[in-house]
Scaffold this motif. Sequence first.
Motif, PDB file in Angstrom:
ATOM      1  N   PRO A 190      37.386 -41.309  61.005  1.00  0.00           N
ATOM      2  CA  PRO A 190      36.192 -41.207  61.849  1.00  0.00           C
ATOM      3  C   PRO A 190      35.134 -42.222  61.433  1.00  0.00           C
ATOM      4  CG  PRO A 190      36.954 -39.034  61.198  1.00  0.00           C
ATOM      5  CD  PRO A 190      37.749 -40.019  60.386  1.00  0.00           C
ATOM      6  N   GLY A 204      36.646 -40.680  66.457  1.00  0.00           N
ATOM      7  CA  GLY A 204      36.758 -39.312  65.955  1.00  0.00           C
ATOM      8  C   GLY A 204      38.194 -38.832  65.996  1.00  0.00           C
ATOM      9  N   THR A 205      38.427 -37.696  65.374  1.00  0.00           N
ATOM     10  CA  THR A 205      39.767 -37.096  65.362  1.00  0.00           C
ATOM     11  C   THR A 205      39.803 -35.870  66.268  1.00  0.00           C
ATOM     12  OG1 THR A 205      39.205 -35.758  63.418  1.00  0.00           O
ATOM     13  CG2 THR A 205      40.254 -37.899  63.021  1.00  0.00           C
ATOM     14  N   ASP A 243      42.019 -32.369  66.790  1.00  0.00           N
ATOM     15  CA  ASP A 243      43.070 -31.551  66.172  1.00  0.00           C
ATOM     16  C   ASP A 243      43.782 -30.690  67.230  1.00  0.00           C
ATOM     17  OD1 ASP A 243      41.513 -29.301  66.696  1.00  0.00           O
ATOM     18  OD2 ASP A 243      40.774 -29.124  64.647  1.00  0.00           O
ATOM     19  N   VAL A 302      39.372 -29.342  68.692  1.00  0.00           N
ATOM     20  CA  VAL A 302      38.108 -29.672  68.025  1.00  0.00           C
ATOM     21  C   VAL A 302      38.081 -31.165  67.712  1.00  0.00           C
ATOM     22  CG1 VAL A 302      36.674 -29.306  65.984  1.00  0.00           C
ATOM     23  CG2 VAL A 302      37.870 -27.373  67.045  1.00  0.00           C
ATOM     24  N   ILE A 303      37.007 -31.840  68.092  1.00  0.00           N
ATOM     25  CA  ILE A 303      36.856 -33.263  67.758  1.00  0.00           C
ATOM     26  C   ILE A 303      35.838 -33.388  66.624  1.00  0.00           C
ATOM     27  CG2 ILE A 303      37.533 -34.202  69.983  1.00  0.00           C
ATOM     28  CD1 ILE A 303      34.634 -34.364  70.785  1.00  0.00           C
ATOM     29  N   GLN A 304      36.117 -34.290  65.719  1.00  0.00           N
ATOM     30  CA  GLN A 304      35.265 -34.454  64.546  1.00  0.00           C
ATOM     31  C   GLN A 304      34.902 -35.920  64.361  1.00  0.00           C
ATOM     32  OE1 GLN A 304      36.548 -32.350  61.106  1.00  0.00           O
ATOM     33  NE2 GLN A 304      35.094 -33.335  59.717  1.00  0.00           N
ATOM     34  N   ARG A 330      29.650 -34.715  62.288  1.00  0.00           N
ATOM     35  CA  ARG A 330      29.584 -33.958  63.555  1.00  0.00           C
ATOM     36  C   ARG A 330      30.936 -33.335  63.849  1.00  0.00           C
ATOM     37  NH1 ARG A 330      24.210 -34.455  66.049  1.00  0.00           N
ATOM     38  NH2 ARG A 330      23.290 -36.250  64.999  1.00  0.00           N
ATOM     39  N   LYS A 331      30.902 -32.153  64.432  1.00  0.00           N
ATOM     40  CA  LYS A 331      32.122 -31.476  64.861  1.00  0.00           C
ATOM     41  C   LYS A 331      31.812 -30.696  66.134  1.00  0.00           C
ATOM     42  CE  LYS A 331      34.682 -29.527  61.729  1.00  0.00           C
ATOM     43  NZ  LYS A 331      35.225 -28.562  60.728  1.00  0.00           N
TER      44      LYS A 331
END
Length: 371
Positions: free
Chosen positions: A86, A103-104, A106, A110-112, A116-117
Motif C-alpha cells: 500500500p 491499496g490491498t 482482502d 476490506v480495502i486497506q 486507512r481501512k
Amino acid sequence: MKYQIKKSACLLVLFSILLTGVSTATAQVTFPKQEKPQGAPLKTDVTVTLLMEADGSALYAQQWGQTFRDLGISIRTRRAVLDDKPAVEENVRGTLREVRVTGTLDRNGVIQFPGRKFARNEVARVKEWINELRVYGAQGSPDSKPLWGLSNEQFKKVFAALSEATPVNLQGLTLDQAVRKLEFPGSLPVRFDLEAQKRFSQIPAGDTISADLSKLSKGTALAIALKQYGLAFHPSRTPSGSLELLITPWEATESPWPIGWELKLSRQKTAPRYFELIPVELSNVPLRDVLVAASKASEIPMLLDDYEVQQKQIDVDEIKVNVSKKRTTWGILIRDAIGGTGLVRKLVIDERGQPFVWITAFEPRVQSPKQ
C-alpha cells in the motif's frame, strides 16, 4: 517608596538604570493584508490501484471499482506481486497534481491503504478521504495530525526558520512592525485568519510590545508578542502544499506553537546562573521592576504573561516584593516574589535552547470524575 539592593557581580543592578522609557512611536496599521493562503491552485487527479490478495476478492473488486468510478476516480485492479505494498504517492507538474493511491483488497472485501481501512459499508468515509486527497494531496488534511500535519522534513524546515535569532528587539514596536521585523522567509509567510484580523483591528493605536524579547529566537518571540494580544500561531500546510504561519485567536487554537519548550538538559546545566547565590534585600518593590532587574542581572529573560494575568484579573501593578536581607538564588527569589499572587513560573527554553522563565496565571488541573 524606597528600596535597597546590594551591589555585587551577580546582584540586581539599579532599577533606575533598567527602567528607561521605551519608544511608543505609532505606525500606520497596514498589516495583515491577506485572508487566504498563497500558492497557485492545483488541479488534482486521483487514481486508485487495488491489489487483490485472494481469489475470493474478485466480486468485491467489481463492487469497489463501481464505487470509485461513481466518485469520478480512475481505478484498476490486479494481482499483488512480491514488491507490491500500500502507498500514497504524489507528483506535481506545474498546476497539475497527480495522487496515486495503492491499496490491498482482502477476501472479505476490506480495502486497506496506509493508515486507512474501509469495509464495503463505509463508502461515505471513502468519499470523505478522496475529497481530502483532492484538496490537500497525498499528505491529506493537516487537521488532528501530529506536528500540525507537517511531514518530518517540513517540520524541520519550519523549526529551523523559527530557531533563528530575533534580528531586533521587538519591545516598543507595534504588532505589525514586530511581525515585519522578524523577517520570515518568503517560503513561510505569515497570515492572520479572519477572527485574528478582527482582534488585530481592535488593538489600540500606538499599543506596543511590552516585553524585552531580544535574547529569544524568532518562534518564541513571535509567540510571546502575539499572546500579549490574545493571539497565537502555528505552522500550517495549505491545500497547494505550501507552508505558512497561521495566526488565530488564542482561545480558538487547539495546538498553538508553544511559548517555551521542555528542557533537554537538567535545570542546573540549562541555566546555571538561575541557581547562583546572590545577596538581596528588597522593600516594597513592584513585581514588574523585580522581573526587569532580575532579567538584566541574571541574563535570563523573566517574562510575564500579561494576557492571562488580565483574563484572571490579577492586578500585577499592585504586587509588591519584600525580601529581608539574605543570600538566595534567582529561582527562589522569583518563587517568593510571586508566592500567593495566583502566578506560577516555569523554566523553559526557546528553539535555540536559550533558557527563560515564563510567568503566567495558575490554571488548576481539571480531574476526571471518579467512577
